[in-house]
Design an enzyme around this catalytic site. Structure first.
Site, PDB file in Angstrom:
ATOM      1  N   ARG A 112      -7.613  -7.477  -9.438  1.00 51.96           N
ATOM      2  CA  ARG A 112      -8.487  -8.657  -9.653  1.00 51.96           C
ATOM      3  C   ARG A 112      -9.841  -8.365 -10.020  1.00 51.96           C
ATOM      4  O   ARG A 112     -10.087  -7.127  -9.874  1.00 51.96           O
ATOM      5  CB  ARG A 112      -8.518  -9.585  -8.315  1.00 51.96           C
ATOM      6  N   GLU A 119      -2.218   7.175   7.428  1.00 49.05           N
ATOM      7  CA  GLU A 119      -2.996   7.983   6.540  1.00 49.05           C
ATOM      8  C   GLU A 119      -3.962   8.925   7.422  1.00 49.05           C
ATOM      9  O   GLU A 119      -4.288   8.644   8.200  1.00 49.05           O
ATOM     10  CB  GLU A 119      -3.878   7.244   5.305  1.00 49.05           C
ATOM     11  N   LYS A 155       0.705  -1.302  -0.041  1.00 46.34           N
ATOM     12  CA  LYS A 155      -0.107  -0.138   0.007  1.00 46.34           C
ATOM     13  C   LYS A 155       0.826   1.399  -0.073  1.00 46.34           C
ATOM     14  O   LYS A 155       0.319   2.257  -0.528  1.00 46.34           O
ATOM     15  CB  LYS A 155      -0.962  -0.084   1.200  1.00 46.34           C
TER      16      LYS A 155
END
Length: 445
Positions: free
Chosen positions: A293, A200, A116
């Site tokens: 995906r 974050e 990430k």
């Protein structure tokens, strides 16, 4: 077109992929655990191979057993579905090194987006908006405290290798951060084998909006509209709809353009999703993550755009052009998906069991993608998802009306289930207004 396809998954997504494969004349091969031997996807495949016991590590995540099944059945390609091995870059590389076709993005793209922190940095460099946060892992608690001071509380504490809403916590102050950092790091080490943690900025009132992308065989990246995914419990989705009631034409243009840039930044091929957080009041959005995906909620995009995303995946993997004109994409009406889970409708705790009654709704604009039939047993070994109830209407109002009727006509007994939750949600003024955020479920309880 690919001639034979091994589906390295189970339940509703395996059944759904097999349905498209068989429509296209592609030989469909299922793999299954001992616990899943009686499920519909096994019977509906042209061939099925047991790959191990119920424990996913010994069956659906057992790469050696799955590759052995591919070899023994003469499979030409492998479709991983979602979950399990779908975002495992090493497995994707091994599949291709074995001379098989991988139905998904390249291993390099999976790797790039799987971390990430790396994904955030790549997106920022590509001009995709990212929220304030760390550009490298918080090596220890002191580093996390220092980073949070720079970002400003509250902060989201996330496992860098995580995904699917797992490995996340919110810290409103330094005391909470000390607790959440240790908790998230321990969870990440246990679940992902990587204890890296990122921080974050946390948005208390925000929407979760994502864009479906499709990287074509010729190198182009397309954006197939957005999906609203803000109805969540424990950071995991329960309801998705398309288009988002919060997205204006101007915002949609910016959002889709950013998603295309995100895909182009990693030379993306096949289906994927760019997830964003949206402050609908300001119109600001920030990159959250890219799912490399097929998404659980892909049917709402299919219904709105009139395409079969699994077929498009197979065509890209085979080096073929799409079935539609990429320069003339059109969206029609409104679609809503409800995830029917084997869990109680209040606390959302799993409630597996044998299905005594299973009657699916039918009618105009109603689609059910299910993994079970009456008499099957929902076991505790896997995700609680039993079926996806998807409706399509000319507009959001008609879609909601059809959803209410379909929920009332879905008769299910045996395992615990969350259909009563959807009955309440579809009468909720906040949801009906379209002006809701990721906190709506907590306000309903």
């Amino acid at each position: 077109m690919i001639e034979s396809l091994l589906v390295a998954n189970r339940g509703e997504i395996a059944r759904r992929i097999i349905r498209t494969a068989r429509r296209l004349g592609v030989r469909a091969i299922a793999v299954h655990s001992e616990a899943d031997a009686d499920l519909p996807f096994v019977a509906e495949a042209d061939e099925a191979v047991c790959v191990g016991p119920a424990n996913p590590a010994q069956s659906y995540r057992n790469t050696e057993a799955i590759l052995a099944a591919a070899r023994s059945t003469g499979a030409q390609a492998i479709h991983p579905g979602y979950g399990f091995l779908s975002e495992n870059a090493d497995f994707a590389r091994t599949v291709e090194a074995s001379g098989l076709i991988w139905v998904g993005p390249g291993a390099d793209a999976i790797s790039a987006m799987g971390d990430k922190i790396n994904a955030r940095n790549l997106m920022a460099a590509a001009g995709v908006p990212v929220a304030a946060g760390t550009t490298e892992p918080a090596a220890d608690l002191a580093a996390a405290v220092a980073a949070a001071a720079g970002i400003g509380y509250p902060v989201m504490v996330k496992a860098a290798a995580g995904g699917g809403g797992m490995g996340m916590g919110v810290a409103v102050d330094e005391a909470a951060l000390r607790t959440e950092y240790d908790k998230v790091r321990a969870f990440a080490e246990r679940m992902f084998g990587d204890g890296s943690v990122l921080l974050e900025r946390y948005f208390p009132r925000v929407r979760h909006v994502e864009v479906q992308i499709l990287g074509l065989a010729d190198g182009r990246v397309l954006a197939l509209g957005e999906r609203e995914c803000s109805v969540q419990r424990r950071n995991q989705k329960l309801v998705e709809e398309s288009p988002s009631p919060a997205v204006s034409p101007e915002l949609r243009s910016r959002l889709l353009a950013a998603a295309v840039r995100a895909g182009e930044a990693v030379d993306y091929r096949n289906a994927g999703t760019v997830e964003c957080l949206l402050d609908s009041a300001s119109g600001e959005f920030f990159f959250l993550e890219m799912n490399t995906r097929l998404q659980v909620e892909h049917p709402v995009t299919e219904l709105v755009h009139g395409i079969d995303l699994v077929e498009e995946q197979l065509r890209v993997a085979a080096g073929l052009p799409p079935t539609f004109d990429p320069d003339a994409l059109t969206a029609r009406g409104h679609a809503i998906e409800l995830r029917v889970n084997a869990e109680d409708p209040k606390r959302f705790l799993p409630g597996p069991g044998t299905i005594k009654t299973w009657v699916e709704p039918t009618g105009d604009g109603v689609r059910v993608d299910s993994g079970y039939v009456e008499g099957n047993t929902v076991t505790p070994f896997y995700d609680s998802l039993m079926a996806k109830l998807i409706v399509h209407g000319a507009d959001r109002s008609e879609a909601i009306t059809r959803a209410r009727t379909a929920v009332a006509a879905f008769h299910l007994a045996g395992p615990k289930h969350n259909l009563p939750f959807f009955t309440d949600l579809l009468e909720n003024h906040e949801f009906l207004s379209g002006n809701y955020d990721t906190g709506i479920v907590s306000r309903l309880r």
